[in-house]
Design a protein around this motif. Structure first.
Motif, PDB file in Angstrom:
ATOM      1  N   GLY A  93       0.695  -1.400  -0.404  1.00  0.00           N
ATOM      2  CA  GLY A  93      -0.258   0.177   0.412  1.00  0.00           C
ATOM      3  C   GLY A  93       0.942   1.265   0.097  1.00  0.00           C
ATOM      4  O   GLY A  93       1.201   1.826   1.473  1.00  0.00           O
ATOM      5  N   ALA A  95      -0.261   4.313  -1.691  1.00  0.00           N
ATOM      6  CA  ALA A  95      -1.013   5.067  -2.200  1.00  0.00           C
ATOM      7  C   ALA A  95      -1.460   5.881  -1.050  1.00  0.00           C
ATOM      8  O   ALA A  95      -1.094   6.088  -0.462  1.00  0.00           O
ATOM      9  CB  ALA A  95      -2.371   5.076  -2.751  1.00  0.00           C
ATOM     10  N   VAL A  97      -3.590   8.306   0.462  1.00  0.00           N
ATOM     11  CA  VAL A  97      -5.449   7.596   0.804  1.00  0.00           C
ATOM     12  C   VAL A  97      -5.719   9.054   0.687  1.00  0.00           C
ATOM     13  O   VAL A  97      -5.073   9.201   2.712  1.00  0.00           O
ATOM     14  CB  VAL A  97      -5.439   6.507   0.990  1.00  0.00           C
ATOM     15  CG1 VAL A  97      -7.029   6.420   1.421  1.00  0.00           C
ATOM     16  CG2 VAL A  97      -5.216   5.204  -0.352  1.00  0.00           C
ATOM     17  N   PRO A 127     -12.725   4.630   5.100  1.00  0.00           N
ATOM     18  CA  PRO A 127     -12.201   3.074   4.954  1.00  0.00           C
ATOM     19  C   PRO A 127     -10.068   3.378   4.795  1.00  0.00           C
ATOM     20  O   PRO A 127      -9.905   3.909   4.470  1.00  0.00           O
ATOM     21  CB  PRO A 127     -12.587   2.282   4.376  1.00  0.00           C
ATOM     22  CG  PRO A 127     -13.032   2.590   2.595  1.00  0.00           C
ATOM     23  CD  PRO A 127     -12.860   3.926   3.216  1.00  0.00           C
ATOM     24  N   ILE A 129      -7.386   1.241   3.989  1.00  0.00           N
ATOM     25  CA  ILE A 129      -7.613   0.681   2.707  1.00  0.00           C
ATOM     26  C   ILE A 129      -6.592  -0.704   3.239  1.00  0.00           C
ATOM     27  O   ILE A 129      -6.870  -2.120   3.174  1.00  0.00           O
ATOM     28  CB  ILE A 129      -6.967   0.435   1.736  1.00  0.00           C
ATOM     29  CG1 ILE A 129      -8.260   1.615   0.432  1.00  0.00           C
ATOM     30  CG2 ILE A 129      -7.277  -0.740   0.312  1.00  0.00           C
ATOM     31  CD1 ILE A 129      -8.266   2.370  -0.496  1.00  0.00           C
ATOM     32  N   ILE A 130      -5.157  -0.294   3.835  1.00  0.00           N
ATOM     33  CA  ILE A 130      -4.513  -1.054   3.689  1.00  0.00           C
ATOM     34  C   ILE A 130      -4.967  -1.815   5.507  1.00  0.00           C
ATOM     35  O   ILE A 130      -4.578  -3.224   5.216  1.00  0.00           O
ATOM     36  CB  ILE A 130      -2.608  -1.197   3.664  1.00  0.00           C
ATOM     37  CG1 ILE A 130      -1.829  -2.153   3.130  1.00  0.00           C
ATOM     38  CG2 ILE A 130      -2.893   0.034   5.205  1.00  0.00           C
ATOM     39  CD1 ILE A 130      -0.739  -1.437   3.498  1.00  0.00           C
ATOM     40  N   PHE A 153       3.873   1.982   4.043  1.00  0.00           N
ATOM     41  CA  PHE A 153       4.027   3.256   4.720  1.00  0.00           C
ATOM     42  C   PHE A 153       3.649   4.202   5.296  1.00  0.00           C
ATOM     43  O   PHE A 153       3.031   4.313   5.993  1.00  0.00           O
ATOM     44  CB  PHE A 153       4.396   3.811   2.920  1.00  0.00           C
ATOM     45  CG  PHE A 153       5.443   3.339   1.193  1.00  0.00           C
ATOM     46  CD1 PHE A 153       4.641   2.197   1.580  1.00  0.00           C
ATOM     47  CD2 PHE A 153       6.031   4.332   1.547  1.00  0.00           C
ATOM     48  CE1 PHE A 153       5.941   2.099   0.416  1.00  0.00           C
ATOM     49  CE2 PHE A 153       7.138   3.661   0.395  1.00  0.00           C
ATOM     50  CZ  PHE A 153       7.071   2.533   0.026  1.00  0.00           C
ATOM     51  N   LYS A 167       2.041   2.089  14.173  1.00  0.00           N
ATOM     52  CA  LYS A 167       0.992   2.516  12.590  1.00  0.00           C
ATOM     53  C   LYS A 167       1.224   0.129  11.984  1.00  0.00           C
ATOM     54  O   LYS A 167      -0.109  -0.091  11.600  1.00  0.00           O
ATOM     55  CB  LYS A 167       1.501   2.465  11.812  1.00  0.00           C
ATOM     56  CG  LYS A 167       1.125   3.297  10.640  1.00  0.00           C
ATOM     57  CD  LYS A 167       0.932   4.477   9.570  1.00  0.00           C
ATOM     58  CE  LYS A 167       1.397   6.281  10.583  1.00  0.00           C
ATOM     59  NZ  LYS A 167       1.440   7.367   9.725  1.00  0.00           N
ATOM     60  N   LYS A 171      -2.893  -1.365  12.488  1.00  0.00           N
ATOM     61  CA  LYS A 171      -2.122  -1.979  11.111  1.00  0.00           C
ATOM     62  C   LYS A 171      -2.392  -3.215  11.140  1.00  0.00           C
ATOM     63  O   LYS A 171      -2.488  -4.160   9.851  1.00  0.00           O
ATOM     64  CB  LYS A 171      -1.967  -0.705   9.823  1.00  0.00           C
ATOM     65  CG  LYS A 171      -2.957   0.419  10.257  1.00  0.00           C
ATOM     66  CD  LYS A 171      -2.128   1.566   9.065  1.00  0.00           C
ATOM     67  CE  LYS A 171      -2.084   3.247   9.028  1.00  0.00           C
ATOM     68  NZ  LYS A 171      -2.851   3.266   7.543  1.00  0.00           N
TER      69      LYS A 171
HETATM   70  O1  C5P Z   1      -2.269   6.160   9.014  1.00  0.00           O
HETATM   71  P1  C5P Z   1      -1.471   6.534   7.124  1.00  0.00           P
HETATM   72  O2  C5P Z   1      -2.127   7.968   6.420  1.00  0.00           O
HETATM   73  O3  C5P Z   1      -0.141   7.153   8.075  1.00  0.00           O
HETATM   74  O4  C5P Z   1      -0.848   5.253   6.998  1.00  0.00           O
HETATM   75  C1  C5P Z   1       0.224   5.201   5.529  1.00  0.00           C
HETATM   76  C2  C5P Z   1      -0.597   3.694   5.097  1.00  0.00           C
HETATM   77  O5  C5P Z   1      -1.775   2.666   5.206  1.00  0.00           O
HETATM   78  C3  C5P Z   1      -0.078   3.559   3.503  1.00  0.00           C
HETATM   79  O6  C5P Z   1       0.294   2.366   3.187  1.00  0.00           O
HETATM   80  C4  C5P Z   1      -1.157   4.452   2.712  1.00  0.00           C
HETATM   81  O7  C5P Z   1      -0.954   3.341   1.778  1.00  0.00           O
HETATM   82  C5  C5P Z   1      -2.035   3.236   3.786  1.00  0.00           C
HETATM   83  N1  C5P Z   1      -3.400   3.521   3.773  1.00  0.00           N
HETATM   84  C6  C5P Z   1      -4.651   3.078   3.375  1.00  0.00           C
HETATM   85  N2  C5P Z   1      -6.133   3.990   3.602  1.00  0.00           N
HETATM   86  C7  C5P Z   1      -6.047   5.066   3.861  1.00  0.00           C
HETATM   87  C8  C5P Z   1      -5.249   5.558   4.257  1.00  0.00           C
HETATM   88  C9  C5P Z   1      -3.351   4.882   4.962  1.00  0.00           C
HETATM   89  O8  C5P Z   1      -4.361   2.183   2.636  1.00  0.00           O
HETATM   90  N3  C5P Z   1      -7.242   5.612   4.410  1.00  0.00           N
END
Ligand code: C5P
Length: 232
Positions: A93, A95, A97, A127, A129-130, A153, A167, A171
Motif C-alpha cells: 500500500g 497510495a 489515500v 476506510p 484500505i491497507i 508506508f 502503525k 494496522k
Molecule cells: O495512517 P497513514 O495514512 O499514515 O498510513 C499510511 C499507510 O496506510 C500507507 O501504506 C497507505 O497506503 C495506507 N492507507 C490506506 N488507506 C487509508 C489511509 C492510509 O491504505 N485510508
C-alpha cells in the motif's frame, strides 16, 4: 539462467493520490506523485512478478509488463484492492489515500451565491484500505489459507520510527517503510528517498521488530531494497 526471484508471484501495489469528489467538477486530493509506487511496480515486474498496479490519478507512464487499474476515489481503490487479495502473495500500500471524503457528492456543480463569504464542507472518514487488507490477510493465515504479505508506508515529519512502529502494530502489517518527508529533496514528489524498513515475521505477532535503515537513494533503488526484504 537462474529464475527471477519473483517469478510466479503476484504483487499488488496501490499508488498515487485519491480524488474525493465534491461535485461533478471539483475534488479534494493531495500532492502524491505516485513515483514510489510506480518504482515498486517497475522493479517487481523486472524481478519476474505479475504486477497489478492500482493507481490513483498520476502523470506517469505505466511501467512495461505491469497491469494497471485506474481508480479515483478511496472507495474505488478499496474495491480494487479487495478484489486483488485472493490471488496476491504480496500487497504493498503505497497510495496516499485521502483520510476523509465529502459526505455527499452534489449532483450538479455547486454555485456560489452573491454575498456568500464562507462555506462549509462536511467530511466523513474514508476506510483504511491497507488495515482492511491486513486484517483479512491475518484471518486467512489463521485459517491456514494463503494470504498476502502486507507492506505499508509511513511518511512522517517527526518521530518517524515511533509512528511507524505504532502503525505496523495498529494496522497489523507485516512490514512498514518509514520515511521522513521533512528532508528537502527527499520523499514527496522527489525521485529520491531514504527510509527505514520495519518488519516482523508473519504469524509471530509478539515477535520483536526488525529494522533496516536505507540511506538516501533513487526511489528505484529503495523499491529494490523493499522488494528484496519482502521476498526474503
Ligand atoms: O495512517 P497513514 O495514512 O499514515 O498510513 C499510511 C499507510 O496506510 C500507507 O501504506 C497507505 O497506503 C495506507 N492507507 C490506506 N488507506 C487509508 C489511509 C492510509 O491504505 N485510508
Amino acid at each position: 539462467p537462474a529464475p527471477l526471484p519473483a517469478a510466479g508471484l503476484t504483487i499488488t501495489i496501490t499508488a498515487g493520490p485519491t480524488r474525493e469528489a465534491l461535485d461533478p467538477v471539483r475534488y479534494l486530493s493531495n500532492h502524491s506523485s505516485g513515483k514510489m509506487g510506480y518504482a515498486l511496480a517497475s522493479e517487481a515486474a523486472a524481478l519476474g512478478a505479475r504486477v497489478r498496479l492500482i493507481s490513483g490519478p498520476v502523470a506517469l507512464p505505466t511501467p512495461p509488463g505491469v497491469e494497471r487499474i485506474d481508480v479515483e476515489s478511496a472507495l474505488q481503490m478499496q474495491g480494487a484492492a479487495e478484489a486483488a487479495l485472493q490471488d496476491s502473495q504480496v500487497f504493498i500500500g503505497c497510495a496516499a489515500v485521502a483520510d476523509f471524503r465529502p459526505a455527499a457528492v452534489a449532483e450538479h456543480k455547486l454555485k456560489k451565491q452573491v454575498g456568500e463569504e464562507q462555506m462549509q464542507v462536511h467530511l466523513i472518514r474514508n476506510p483504511d484500505i491497507i488495515a482492511g487488507i491486513a486484517e483479512q490477510s491475518q484471518a486467512r493465515r489463521a485459517n491456514g489459507q494463503p494470504a498476502p504479505l502486507v507492506v505499508g508506508f509511513a511518511a512522517e515529519t517527526r518521530d518517524v520510527l515511533r509512528y511507524a512502529r505504532d502503525k505496523l502494530t495498529r494496522k497489523r502489517l507485516d512490514m512498514i517503510v518509514a520515511n521522513d518527508v521533512s528532508t528537502p529533496g527527499l520523499g514527496f514528489g522527489s525521485d529520491s528517498n531514504a527510509a527505514t524498513l520495519v518488519w516482523r515475521h508473519p504469524g509471530q505477532a509478539n515477535d520483536r521488530l526488525h529494522e533496516q535503515a536505507i540511506a538516501a537513494c533513487p526511489k528505484i533503488a529503495l523499491a529494490r531494497a523493499i522488494l528484496e526484504r519482502a521476498l526474503a
